[in-house]
Design an enzyme around this catalytic site. Structure first.
Site, short mmCIF file in Angstrom:
data_model
loop_
_atom_site.label_atom_id
_atom_site.label_comp_id
_atom_site.label_asym_id
_atom_site.label_seq_id
_atom_site.Cartn_x
_atom_site.Cartn_y
_atom_site.Cartn_z
N GLY A 34 0.83 -1.20 0.00
CA GLY A 34 0.00 0.00 0.00
C GLY A 34 0.86 1.25 0.00
N GLY A 91 0.21 -1.35 6.25
CA GLY A 91 -0.90 -0.41 6.34
C GLY A 91 -2.20 -1.12 6.68
CD GLU A 112 -1.53 -6.49 2.85
OE1 GLU A 112 -1.08 -5.40 2.53
OE2 GLU A 112 -2.74 -6.68 3.02
C1 5RP Z 1 -3.26 -3.84 0.83
C2 5RP Z 1 -3.57 -3.28 2.16
C3 5RP Z 1 -3.04 -1.92 2.47
O1 5RP Z 1 -2.15 -2.00 3.52
C4 5RP Z 1 -4.20 -1.03 2.80
O2 5RP Z 1 -5.09 -1.00 1.69
C5 5RP Z 1 -3.76 0.40 3.14
O3 5RP Z 1 -3.25 1.03 2.00
P1 5RP Z 1 -2.80 2.55 2.01
O4 5RP Z 1 -1.63 2.67 2.94
O5 5RP Z 1 -2.45 2.83 0.56
O6 5RP Z 1 -3.96 3.39 2.46
O7 5RP Z 1 -4.20 -3.89 3.00
O8 5RP Z 1 -3.91 -5.06 0.62
#
Ligand code: 5RP
Length: 237
Positions: A34, A91, A112
């Site tokens: 992310g 994230g 993740e």
């Molecule tokens: C990806 C995720 C990311 O960590 C989540 O979407 C947060 O993204 P961002 O830091 O761009 O807001 O879970 O699968």
């Protein structure tokens, strides 16, 4: 790295830096996915380059993480080779007061969850817009589904009271295909999610579901980027 001027990007950048500062030399680091995790990866690369950090190895949680780690000079290892993950930094799309999460906005929540759950310490990096009283109230719950099971899985989710939507690609015709070759359904729950642990188990027990985006009881620390009186700050939950 020059400071971002857009407030949201600045919050993400600051919290990414604060998380990178918690990594010590010699660590095996789970590299999240992310835009916020991307700043953390870039800062880790800068610290390696300057010599402030030495001898770290990353385990990416997505193709994005692999590309960024190579771009910023972070050596990589795998779960086959590493005997531990010291720290993972990732994230989130929503964080509740118990530090439970919804993840999967980048369709990477399966890898993740594997990496973040294995880490000795799991740090979540978010800007303040991600904090919620109840999960599922601002963000739909992503569920990764094996393609041949998409129709029965969506019917089963509807029977559970959810409203599933197949995630479609942007600048790509057809659905999003994950790094694992699967599809994503984003599920709306009208009243939010009352029992994240229970729903996590129920969803993952549906044949054809690979993994859902609920992270329950996994997080050690949440670092939150905020702008207070025009100044970016990072606080800890
Ligand atoms: C990806 C995720 C990311 O960590 C989540 O979407 C947060 O993204 P961002 O830091 O761009 O807001 O879970 O699968």
């Amino acid at each position: 790295m020059p400071a971002e001027t857009d407030p949201t990007k600045l919050m993400k950048q600051q919290v990414g830096k604060a998380a990178a500062d918690r990594v010590v030399s010699g660590s095996i680091v789970g590299l999240g996915t992310g835009s916020t995790a991307a700043y953390m990866i870039e800062f880790l690369g800068e610290k390696l380059k300057s010599g402030e950090l030495k001898d770290i190895k990353g385990i990416p949680t997505s193709f994005q993480g692999t590309v960024l780690a190579k771009q910023y000079g972070i050596p990589l290892t795998t779960l086959d080779e590493a005997d531990r993950i010291d720290i993972a930094i990732d994230g989130a799309d929503e964080v509740d007061p118990q530090k439970n999460l919804i993840k999967g906005g980048g369709a990477a929540h399966t890898q993740e969850k594997i990496v973040d759950c294995l880490a000795e310490t799991f740090i979540v990096v978010v800007d303040s817009s991600k904090l919620v009283d109840k999960l599922g109230t601002t963000f739909l719950l992503p569920v990764e589904v094996i393609p041949m099971a998409i129709a029965p899985v969506m019917r089963k989710i509807e029977a559970l009271g959810g409203q599933p939507t197949l995630r479609m690609g942007v600048k790509k015709a057809g659905p999003v295909v994950t790094d694992n070759g699967n599809l994503i359904v984003d599920v709306k729950f009208d009243q939010g999610i009352d029992d994240p642990a229970g729903l996590d188990t129920i969803l993952n027990n549906i044949p054809g579901v690979l993994e859902n985006g609920l992270f329950v009881g996994v997080t050690d620390t949440v670092l939150i980027g905020e702008i207070v009186d025009g100044t970016p700050i990072v606080r800890e939950l």
